[in-house]
Design a protein around this motif. Structure first.
Motif, short mmCIF file in Angstrom:
data_model
loop_
_atom_site.label_atom_id
_atom_site.label_comp_id
_atom_site.label_asym_id
_atom_site.label_seq_id
_atom_site.Cartn_x
_atom_site.Cartn_y
_atom_site.Cartn_z
N LEU A 397 -0.51 -27.24 34.51
CA LEU A 397 0.55 -26.35 34.03
C LEU A 397 0.92 -25.29 35.07
CD1 LEU A 397 2.30 -25.56 31.54
CD2 LEU A 397 0.43 -24.04 30.86
N TYR A 398 -0.10 -24.67 35.67
CA TYR A 398 0.14 -23.60 36.62
C TYR A 398 0.41 -24.10 38.04
CZ TYR A 398 -1.98 -20.77 32.90
OH TYR A 398 -2.26 -20.18 31.70
N GLY A 399 -0.11 -25.27 38.35
CA GLY A 399 -0.07 -25.72 39.75
C GLY A 399 0.90 -26.83 40.07
N SER A 400 1.67 -27.30 39.08
CA SER A 400 2.57 -28.44 39.32
C SER A 400 3.68 -28.12 40.32
CB SER A 400 3.17 -28.92 38.00
OG SER A 400 3.87 -27.88 37.36
N ILE A 401 4.04 -26.84 40.46
CA ILE A 401 5.08 -26.46 41.41
C ILE A 401 4.67 -26.81 42.84
CG2 ILE A 401 4.19 -24.13 41.77
CD1 ILE A 401 7.89 -25.20 41.60
N ALA A 402 3.38 -27.01 43.06
CA ALA A 402 2.89 -27.38 44.40
C ALA A 402 3.53 -28.69 44.88
CB ALA A 402 1.37 -27.53 44.38
N VAL A 403 3.91 -29.56 43.93
CA VAL A 403 4.54 -30.83 44.29
C VAL A 403 5.78 -30.59 45.14
CG1 VAL A 403 5.76 -32.85 43.38
CG2 VAL A 403 3.67 -32.05 42.26
N VAL A 404 6.58 -29.61 44.76
CA VAL A 404 7.84 -29.33 45.46
C VAL A 404 7.56 -28.84 46.88
CG1 VAL A 404 9.92 -27.90 45.51
CG2 VAL A 404 9.09 -28.82 43.34
N PHE A 405 6.70 -27.84 47.01
CA PHE A 405 6.50 -27.22 48.32
C PHE A 405 5.70 -28.11 49.27
CE2 PHE A 405 7.13 -23.51 45.46
CZ PHE A 405 8.28 -23.04 46.06
N TYR A 406 4.72 -28.84 48.74
CA TYR A 406 3.98 -29.75 49.61
C TYR A 406 4.86 -30.92 50.05
CZ TYR A 406 -0.72 -27.83 49.82
OH TYR A 406 -1.80 -27.04 50.12
N SER A 407 5.75 -31.39 49.19
CA SER A 407 6.65 -32.47 49.56
C SER A 407 7.56 -32.05 50.70
CB SER A 407 7.49 -32.90 48.35
OG SER A 407 6.69 -33.47 47.34
N VAL A 408 8.14 -30.87 50.59
CA VAL A 408 9.05 -30.38 51.63
C VAL A 408 8.30 -30.07 52.92
CG1 VAL A 408 10.67 -28.55 52.26
CG2 VAL A 408 10.68 -29.47 49.94
N SER A 409 7.12 -29.49 52.81
CA SER A 409 6.36 -29.17 54.02
C SER A 409 5.95 -30.45 54.76
CB SER A 409 5.12 -28.33 53.67
OG SER A 409 4.18 -29.07 52.92
N THR A 410 5.62 -31.51 54.01
CA THR A 410 5.26 -32.79 54.63
C THR A 410 6.43 -33.38 55.39
OG1 THR A 410 3.64 -33.25 52.88
CG2 THR A 410 4.41 -35.12 54.18
N VAL A 411 7.60 -33.38 54.77
CA VAL A 411 8.80 -33.94 55.40
C VAL A 411 9.21 -33.11 56.62
CG1 VAL A 411 11.27 -34.36 55.09
CG2 VAL A 411 9.66 -35.09 53.34
N THR A 412 9.20 -31.80 56.49
CA THR A 412 9.61 -30.95 57.62
C THR A 412 8.61 -31.02 58.77
OG1 THR A 412 8.65 -29.04 56.43
CG2 THR A 412 11.04 -29.37 56.28
N ASN A 413 7.33 -31.22 58.47
CA ASN A 413 6.36 -31.48 59.53
C ASN A 413 6.75 -32.71 60.33
OD1 ASN A 413 4.52 -29.41 59.42
ND2 ASN A 413 2.81 -30.65 58.74
N ALA A 414 7.11 -33.78 59.61
CA ALA A 414 7.49 -35.04 60.25
C ALA A 414 8.75 -34.86 61.09
CB ALA A 414 7.71 -36.12 59.19
N ILE A 415 9.68 -34.04 60.62
CA ILE A 415 10.91 -33.78 61.37
C ILE A 415 10.58 -33.14 62.71
CG2 ILE A 415 13.01 -32.39 61.42
CD1 ILE A 415 13.09 -32.77 58.33
N LEU A 416 9.73 -32.11 62.70
CA LEU A 416 9.37 -31.42 63.94
C LEU A 416 8.63 -32.34 64.89
CD1 LEU A 416 8.28 -27.96 62.48
CD2 LEU A 416 10.31 -28.43 63.84
N GLN A 417 7.76 -33.20 64.36
CA GLN A 417 7.06 -34.16 65.20
C GLN A 417 8.02 -35.19 65.78
OE1 GLN A 417 4.18 -35.50 62.37
NE2 GLN A 417 2.82 -33.74 62.68
#
Length: 564
Positions: A397-417
């Motif tokens: 309930l409290y931590g599901s928002i992590a899905v959004v931020f971890y998804s974006v951080s993973t993709v943007t990491n790949a972009i920089l690489q």
């Protein structure tokens, strides 16, 4: 080390227009579908695993995997990205001989670092278990994972080689085969070892000591090795069948360029290291969290509570949020070689287009997933896991928002690489790690938030990564994030979807007192409502549907329903 000339356009350097290389979203979607299937299988076999070895056993299991994941970075996590990036650049220049040489050099690298990582886990298992995590019984699961690291090194090389060629199908199939074997062997071996260890506990008069739980966890890690070995055999057979095609391409090589193995190894090393360090920080994050929280709980006199709570975190909460995040991980795997090809040909406009598509596609999945997990936190946990799920429900309930931020951080990491800014994700991750750990210490020691300290601190980590990565991408590429179709409309559609899911659940529950029926009905309604709203609000058009796997059929269905 940035490869020279990677950003300059050369004559005759256009990439081959093969179907697998033409659209990274399609390839990413194929891998995403396989990843979701893998996650679903993972949930399916974890349920009996949790029921057999309990939350305490899952605590040992999760702790062993934290150490394993760090060792794996040297032999697997970094190699698919690095190899795919290097191979894709050579293929964009039609340097087929060099692409084969990269494969050979990578296999030598995998042999060395795979053996080293396996040795560290095997001989250091007792130290990590006793001195770092204060869980002596976790050593059993750690030792059974040691051979898997070596296997995964070779597996990572071959997956990267195929991804560099622009096809995710071999990786996708190997992941599915790996997980199926993993599921079967994990449950069978975990159950057998758990029952055998119980007999030993009874003979010793040590019932409830955790010995049986730890051996059950070790059985689960045996399944991981069996699955990895199966996937490697599959890719080796595929590679053997592909040999004739490889030879033909090598004979057609007219590039006039032949890199030495020394040069390739040097480039490989300087490509691998930034990816390793960046990924290591993500995974060291979990290890530090594990060790730091274990120490804090022990100092607060809550050592026993920590093992079971950690088991809930890794075995239930983390397992759930990892399912939608599989989409972003898959997009990242396909994005790096795709962006690298665009950079190699000097197509800056195409780079921006791929960046926008990756972020948007990731959020189209992540936002509704986070909303769905929030509004159906109780029903979903109670559907999947038996016993007392109150703690898991609260975490979800409290931590599901992590899905959004971890998804974006993973993709943007790949972009920089992909655009050869390999060091930036490292700097960003280090910054986020320091702030994350400081916040977690305050939450656990000052505010006494217990295991929830980690839930919220990890969300903070992902938020910081998103902010820093996006700032760098904007500065380097001059990229401006489109907000309406990427964030606002999916968020609005997800809000309506969430309300519909709750309403349908309660409506079905009035007539049928079955959590399974109510939950599945609510999920089905949520998917339908979200899909219709995406179309009606203009989030997806016909061209975008054509680019998605199965999108043509969806388009036909929408037309029949007069939605498009």
């Amino acid at each position: 080390m940035r490869e020279r000339g990677a950003s300059r356009k050369k004559a005759g350097s256009r990439p081959e227009k093969t179907g697998g290389e033409s659209n990274f979203v399609v390839q990413g979607s194929i891998l995403a579908i396989a990843s979701i299937v893998v996650r679903i299988i993972g949930i399916a076999y974890r349920i009996p695993m949790i029921n057999i070895i309990g939350d305490e056993g899952m605590g040992y299991y999760g702790t062993a995997f934290n150490v394993y994941n760090i060792a794996l970075l040297l032999s697997s996590y970094s190699l698919p990205l690095a190899v795919s990036k290097m191979v894709s650049v050579r293929l964009a220049r039609k340097q087929y001989r060099n692409s084969v040489r990269i494969l050979r050099a990578a296999l030598v690298y995998a042999t060395v670092v795979g053996a080293l990582a396996a040795a560290v886990i095997w001989f250091g298992a007792d130290f990590f278990a006793r001195e770092v995590f204060f869980m002596p019984y976790a050593a059993f699961a750690l030792k059974t994972l040691a051979p898997t690291v070596w296997i995964m090194a070779y597996l990572g090389v071959f997956r990267g080689y195929y991804q560099g060629q622009g096809t995710m199908v071999p990786t996708a199939l190997s992941q599915v085969f790996e997980q199926i074997v993993n599921a079967i062997v994990s449950v069978a071996a975990g159950s057998w070892l758990f029952n055998q260890a119980i007999k030993v506990e009874i003979l010793r008069g040590e019932s409830g000591s955790g010995y049986s739980n730890s051996w059950g966890a070790a059985g689960g890690t045996i399944g991981t090795g069996a699955g990895a070995f199966t996937a490697l055999v599959f890719l080796l057979l595929l590679f053997a069948a592909y040999q004739r095609t490889i030879r033909k391409k090598v004979r057609r090589d007219r590039s006039g360029s032949l890199e030495s193995y020394g040069t390739i190894t040097k480039i490989l090393f300087f490509t691998v290291v930034p990816v390793v360090v960046s990924s290591a920080i993500y995974n060291v994050n979990s290890v530090l969290d594990n060790g730091l929280l274990a120490y804090n709980f022990k100092s607060l006199g809550m050592e026993e509570e920590f093992i079971s709570q950690w088991g809930v975190y890794t075995g239930k909460y983390h397992l759930l949020i990892n399912v939608p995040m599989a989409v972003s991980n898959a997009l990242s795997s396909s994005l790096i070689p795709s962006v690298s090809r665009a950079v190699a040909t000097g197509d800056r406009r195409m780079v921006k287009k791929k960046v926008a598509a990756a972020i948007r596609f990731s959020l189209l999945i992540a936002i509704p997933s986070a909303v769905g997990l929030t509004v159906l936190a109780g029903p979903v946990n109670n559907l999947l896991f038996s016993g007392d799920n109150d703690l898991a429900v609260q975490m979800t309930l409290y931590g599901s928002i992590a899905v959004v931020f971890y998804s974006v951080s993973t993709v943007t990491n790949a972009i920089l690489q992909g655009i050869d800014r390999m060091r930036l994700p490292i700097v960003h991750a280090l910054t986020a790690l320091v702030l994350h750990l400081a916040a977690m210490e305050v939450m656990v020691l000052v505010f006494h938030m217990g295991i929830f300290s980690m839930v919220f601190a990890n969300i903070l980590f992902a938020v910081i990564m998103c902010f820093l990565n996006h700032r760098s991408i904007r500065k380097i590429l001059g990229y401006r994030q489109e907000v309406k179709k990427t964030i606002l409309l999916p968020a609005a559609a997800s809000a309506v979807m969430g309300a519909a899911a709750v309403g349908v659940y309660k409506l079905i529950h009035l007539g049928i007192q079955s959590n399974a029926v109510c939950t599945l009905g609510a999920v089905a309604a949520a998917v339908a409502v979200y899909g219709v709203l995406l179309v009606k609000l203009g989030c997806l058009d016909e061209d975008e549907l054509h680019q998605m796997p199965g999108g043509t059929r969806l388009l036909q269905m929408f037309r029949k329903l007069r939605l498009m």
